[in-house]
Design a protein around this motif. Structure first.
Motif, PDB file in Angstrom:
ATOM      1  N   ALA A   1      -5.169  19.751 152.459  1.00  0.00           N
ATOM      2  CA  ALA A   1      -5.328  19.190 151.114  1.00  0.00           C
ATOM      3  C   ALA A   1      -5.547  20.308 150.111  1.00  0.00           C
ATOM      4  O   ALA A   1      -6.149  21.339 150.428  1.00  0.00           O
ATOM      5  N   ASP A   2      -5.053  20.095 148.912  1.00  0.00           N
ATOM      6  CA  ASP A   2      -5.279  21.040 147.818  1.00  0.00           C
ATOM      7  C   ASP A   2      -6.617  20.742 147.158  1.00  0.00           C
ATOM      8  O   ASP A   2      -7.124  19.624 147.195  1.00  0.00           O
ATOM      9  N   ASP A   3      -7.176  21.763 146.541  1.00  0.00           N
ATOM     10  CA  ASP A   3      -8.391  21.606 145.725  1.00  0.00           C
ATOM     11  C   ASP A   3      -9.574  21.067 146.525  1.00  0.00           C
ATOM     12  O   ASP A   3     -10.393  20.291 146.012  1.00  0.00           O
ATOM     13  N   VAL A   4      -9.680  21.460 147.796  1.00  0.00           N
ATOM     14  CA  VAL A   4     -10.881  21.117 148.561  1.00  0.00           C
ATOM     15  C   VAL A   4     -12.046  21.908 147.982  1.00  0.00           C
ATOM     16  O   VAL A   4     -11.955  23.126 147.811  1.00  0.00           O
ATOM     17  N   PRO A   5     -13.142  21.247 147.637  1.00  0.00           N
ATOM     18  CA  PRO A   5     -14.253  21.938 146.967  1.00  0.00           C
ATOM     19  C   PRO A   5     -14.810  23.081 147.808  1.00  0.00           C
ATOM     20  O   PRO A   5     -14.869  22.995 149.038  1.00  0.00           O
ATOM     21  N   ASP A   6     -15.203  24.149 147.136  1.00  0.00           N
ATOM     22  CA  ASP A   6     -15.788  25.282 147.841  1.00  0.00           C
ATOM     23  C   ASP A   6     -17.297  25.334 147.625  1.00  0.00           C
ATOM     24  O   ASP A   6     -17.934  26.358 147.815  1.00  0.00           O
ATOM     25  N   TYR A   7     -17.894  24.203 147.221  1.00  0.00           N
ATOM     26  CA  TYR A   7     -19.342  24.143 147.034  1.00  0.00           C
ATOM     27  C   TYR A   7     -19.857  22.868 147.681  1.00  0.00           C
ATOM     28  O   TYR A   7     -19.118  21.956 147.997  1.00  0.00           O
ATOM     29  N   ASP A   8     -21.159  22.837 147.887  1.00  0.00           N
ATOM     30  CA  ASP A   8     -21.801  21.664 148.464  1.00  0.00           C
ATOM     31  C   ASP A   8     -23.160  21.493 147.825  1.00  0.00           C
ATOM     32  O   ASP A   8     -23.949  22.422 147.776  1.00  0.00           O
ATOM     33  N   GLY A   9     -23.419  20.311 147.305  1.00  0.00           N
ATOM     34  CA  GLY A   9     -24.731  20.008 146.757  1.00  0.00           C
ATOM     35  C   GLY A   9     -24.993  20.538 145.374  1.00  0.00           C
ATOM     36  O   GLY A   9     -26.135  20.532 144.925  1.00  0.00           O
ATOM     37  N   GLN A  10     -23.945  21.004 144.681  1.00  0.00           N
ATOM     38  CA  GLN A  10     -24.147  21.557 143.346  1.00  0.00           C
ATOM     39  C   GLN A  10     -23.653  20.579 142.279  1.00  0.00           C
ATOM     40  O   GLN A  10     -22.464  20.269 142.224  1.00  0.00           O
ATOM     41  N   PRO A  11     -24.538  20.081 141.444  1.00  0.00           N
ATOM     42  CA  PRO A  11     -24.097  19.166 140.389  1.00  0.00           C
ATOM     43  C   PRO A  11     -23.110  19.841 139.439  1.00  0.00           C
ATOM     44  O   PRO A  11     -23.270  21.005 139.083  1.00  0.00           O
ATOM     45  N   THR A  12     -22.071  19.124 139.074  1.00  0.00           N
ATOM     46  CA  THR A  12     -21.126  19.595 138.073  1.00  0.00           C
ATOM     47  C   THR A  12     -20.867  18.463 137.101  1.00  0.00           C
ATOM     48  O   THR A  12     -21.190  17.307 137.352  1.00  0.00           O
ATOM     49  N   GLU A  13     -20.244  18.794 135.995  1.00  0.00           N
ATOM     50  CA  GLU A  13     -19.975  17.778 134.984  1.00  0.00           C
ATOM     51  C   GLU A  13     -18.977  16.747 135.496  1.00  0.00           C
ATOM     52  O   GLU A  13     -19.069  15.570 135.191  1.00  0.00           O
ATOM     53  N   GLU A  14     -18.011  17.197 136.298  1.00  0.00           N
ATOM     54  CA  GLU A  14     -16.970  16.291 136.775  1.00  0.00           C
ATOM     55  C   GLU A  14     -17.409  15.486 137.994  1.00  0.00           C
ATOM     56  O   GLU A  14     -16.985  14.350 138.185  1.00  0.00           O
ATOM     57  N   HIS A  15     -18.225  16.059 138.818  1.00  0.00           N
ATOM     58  CA  HIS A  15     -18.616  15.418 140.081  1.00  0.00           C
ATOM     59  C   HIS A  15     -20.095  15.736 140.257  1.00  0.00           C
ATOM     60  O   HIS A  15     -20.456  16.782 140.784  1.00  0.00           O
ATOM     61  N   MET A  16     -20.962  14.816 139.840  1.00  0.00           N
ATOM     62  CA  MET A  16     -22.374  15.139 139.663  1.00  0.00           C
ATOM     63  C   MET A  16     -23.034  15.771 140.881  1.00  0.00           C
ATOM     64  O   MET A  16     -23.898  16.629 140.748  1.00  0.00           O
ATOM     65  N   LEU A  17     -22.632  15.346 142.073  1.00  0.00           N
ATOM     66  CA  LEU A  17     -23.283  15.888 143.259  1.00  0.00           C
ATOM     67  C   LEU A  17     -22.366  15.733 144.469  1.00  0.00           C
ATOM     68  O   LEU A  17     -21.807  14.669 144.693  1.00  0.00           O
ATOM     69  N   ARG A  18     -22.210  16.787 145.211  1.00  0.00           N
ATOM     70  CA  ARG A  18     -21.482  16.732 146.476  1.00  0.00           C
ATOM     71  C   ARG A  18     -22.447  17.157 147.573  1.00  0.00           C
ATOM     72  O   ARG A  18     -23.172  18.131 147.427  1.00  0.00           O
ATOM     73  N   ASN A  19     -22.452  16.412 148.680  1.00  0.00           N
ATOM     74  CA  ASN A  19     -23.412  16.657 149.755  1.00  0.00           C
ATOM     75  C   ASN A  19     -22.731  16.516 151.101  1.00  0.00           C
ATOM     76  O   ASN A  19     -23.148  15.715 151.938  1.00  0.00           O
ATOM     77  N   ARG A  20     -21.679  17.285 151.333  1.00  0.00           N
ATOM     78  CA  ARG A  20     -20.927  17.148 152.570  1.00  0.00           C
ATOM     79  C   ARG A  20     -21.806  17.356 153.795  1.00  0.00           C
ATOM     80  O   ARG A  20     -21.729  16.598 154.769  1.00  0.00           O
ATOM     81  N   ALA A  21     -22.663  18.370 153.777  1.00  0.00           N
ATOM     82  CA  ALA A  21     -23.506  18.655 154.939  1.00  0.00           C
ATOM     83  C   ALA A  21     -24.505  17.529 155.189  1.00  0.00           C
ATOM     84  O   ALA A  21     -24.708  17.109 156.337  1.00  0.00           O
ATOM     85  N   LEU A  22     -25.130  17.031 154.131  1.00  0.00           N
ATOM     86  CA  LEU A  22     -26.072  15.914 154.286  1.00  0.00           C
ATOM     87  C   LEU A  22     -25.350  14.661 154.755  1.00  0.00           C
ATOM     88  O   LEU A  22     -25.842  13.930 155.625  1.00  0.00           O
ATOM     89  N   ASN A  23     -24.179  14.391 154.193  1.00  0.00           N
ATOM     90  CA  ASN A  23     -23.419  13.221 154.629  1.00  0.00           C
ATOM     91  C   ASN A  23     -23.034  13.324 156.104  1.00  0.00           C
ATOM     92  O   ASN A  23     -23.149  12.358 156.858  1.00  0.00           O
ATOM     93  N   GLY A  24     -22.567  14.489 156.512  1.00  0.00           N
ATOM     94  CA  GLY A  24     -22.202  14.664 157.912  1.00  0.00           C
ATOM     95  C   GLY A  24     -23.389  14.420 158.828  1.00  0.00           C
ATOM     96  O   GLY A  24     -23.275  13.710 159.839  1.00  0.00           O
ATOM     97  N   ALA A  25     -24.531  14.993 158.488  1.00  0.00           N
ATOM     98  CA  ALA A  25     -25.732  14.811 159.308  1.00  0.00           C
ATOM     99  C   ALA A  25     -26.158  13.352 159.339  1.00  0.00           C
ATOM    100  O   ALA A  25     -26.568  12.823 160.385  1.00  0.00           O
ATOM    101  N   THR A  26     -26.055  12.676 158.187  1.00  0.00           N
ATOM    102  CA  THR A  26     -26.475  11.273 158.098  1.00  0.00           C
ATOM    103  C   THR A  26     -25.566  10.366 158.910  1.00  0.00           C
ATOM    104  O   THR A  26     -26.023   9.578 159.754  1.00  0.00           O
ATOM    105  N   PHE A  27     -24.273  10.465 158.673  1.00  0.00           N
ATOM    106  CA  PHE A  27     -23.350   9.559 159.349  1.00  0.00           C
ATOM    107  C   PHE A  27     -23.262   9.857 160.849  1.00  0.00           C
ATOM    108  O   PHE A  27     -23.142   8.936 161.657  1.00  0.00           O
ATOM    109  N   TYR A  28     -23.351  11.124 161.232  1.00  0.00           N
ATOM    110  CA  TYR A  28     -23.298  11.442 162.659  1.00  0.00           C
ATOM    111  C   TYR A  28     -24.547  10.923 163.377  1.00  0.00           C
ATOM    112  O   TYR A  28     -24.454  10.321 164.451  1.00  0.00           O
ATOM    113  N   TYR A  29     -25.710  11.139 162.770  1.00  0.00           N
ATOM    114  CA  TYR A  29     -26.950  10.677 163.400  1.00  0.00           C
ATOM    115  C   TYR A  29     -26.971   9.151 163.530  1.00  0.00           C
ATOM    116  O   TYR A  29     -27.269   8.610 164.603  1.00  0.00           O
TER     117      TYR A  29
END
Length: 310
Positions: A125-153
């Protein structure tokens, strides 16, 4: 030298896999091109509307298959282990890129193709984010690591599998995490939290990231405030008759003060011993200990499955 295009023509995508183990190989590049072009793929998701995750090489990976039959075979295996899998086709066209970004936000960094080759999502995929958990104006919060831990557990616990490592990874991610709490845009009343009534109790809407907010509010996205774990306890202290509802559209996990304290204890306890916190799934069940994990001796008689996954 193998004629890879003829192999693909005769055997489909699966025929390329033996020639695609090296990311620098011609076979790998053809594999990526075919997936990007929209060749049919099936993947396995859970009852939480999230991809079924496995851990490989220290990363969360999603199960993908080159044919529906192979996906069904794996789904049958997972069902026999106690999981509740669902098979879904990966969209084609413009929807494919969006699907891979949806996948990435839920935790996995790779897809595991036919249980054989791990393919990084940023190759697909193009434009895969290179940050995690950093609020931005376009996408207030991304939490890939937390989501992975939550859904896997939760996926492991719902199947009745005692996975202490998954639990500790999750509690540490929660304890050190940043969240979004939905609120009413009312400055005069100090932005009161948005809530829904569940079984006669007020549930304050809490999310791990911006995508989870959007999934729960399709028509109109509410205002949100970023909060940390300590602030969650302060919020519950201010709304004593309420609970927090994490990711209402997916895992819908209820968090009360007792559970927050159990999460904190698990995340900060450096001793090496059996888990000590009470079950998040059924606090009344005997033998269930530490956030839904059950002693192996009790697996035959204690069901840690939460009601929302039954």
């Amino acid at each position: 030298m193998a004629d890879l295009y003829r192999i693909f023509s005769d055997e489909g995508l699966a025929g390329l896999l033996p020639y695609a183990t090296n990311p620098n190989s011609h076979g790998y590049h053809i594999l990526i091109d075919k997936i990007r072009a929209g060749i049919p793929l099936s993947f396995i998701r859970t009852q939480m509307e999230a991809p079924h995750l496995v851990v490989k090489n220290g990363t969360y990976q999603a199960l993908f298959y080159t044919t529906p039959e192979k996906a069904q075979e794996q789904a049958d295996n997972l069902l026999a282990q106690g999981y509740k899998p669902t098979i879904e086709d990966l969209p084609d066209g413009h929807g494919r890129q969006g699907a891979f970004l949806w996948l990435f936000d839920h935790g996995p960094t790779h897809i595991l193709l036919d249980d054989t080759i791990s393919v990084p999502i940023d190759d697909l995929a193009d434009d895969v984010p290179d940050y995690d958990g950093q609020p931005t104006e376009e996408h207030m919060l991304r939490n890939r690591a937390l989501n992975g831990a939550t859904f896997y557990y939760l996926q492991q616990a719902a199947a009745g599998l005692g996975n202490l490592e998954a639990e500790i990874t999750w509690t540490k991610a929660m304890y050190g995490g940043t969240f979004l709490i939905a609120c009413i845009n009312d400055v005069a009343n100090d932005y009161p939290p948005l809530c829904i009534n569940v079984h006669g109790r007020q549930n304050l809407l809490l999310y791990t990231d911006w995508r989870q907010v959007q999934m729960d509010h399709i028509d109109e996205t509410p205002s949100c405030i970023t909060v940390n774990f300590e602030m969650l306890k302060n919020i519950l202290d201010s709304y004593r008759t309420s609970v927090l509802l994490l990711n209402h559209a997916t895992c819908a996990l209820t968090l009360d003060m007792d559970l927050l304290e159990q999460i904190e204890k698990s995340a900060t306890d450096t001793r090496s011993h059996e888990p000590t916190a009470a079950s998040i799934f059924d606090r009344e069940k005997k033998g269930a200990y530490s956030l839904g994990q059950v002693s192996e001796e009790d697996w035959g008689r204690v069901d840690p499955t939460p009601d929302f996954l039954k």
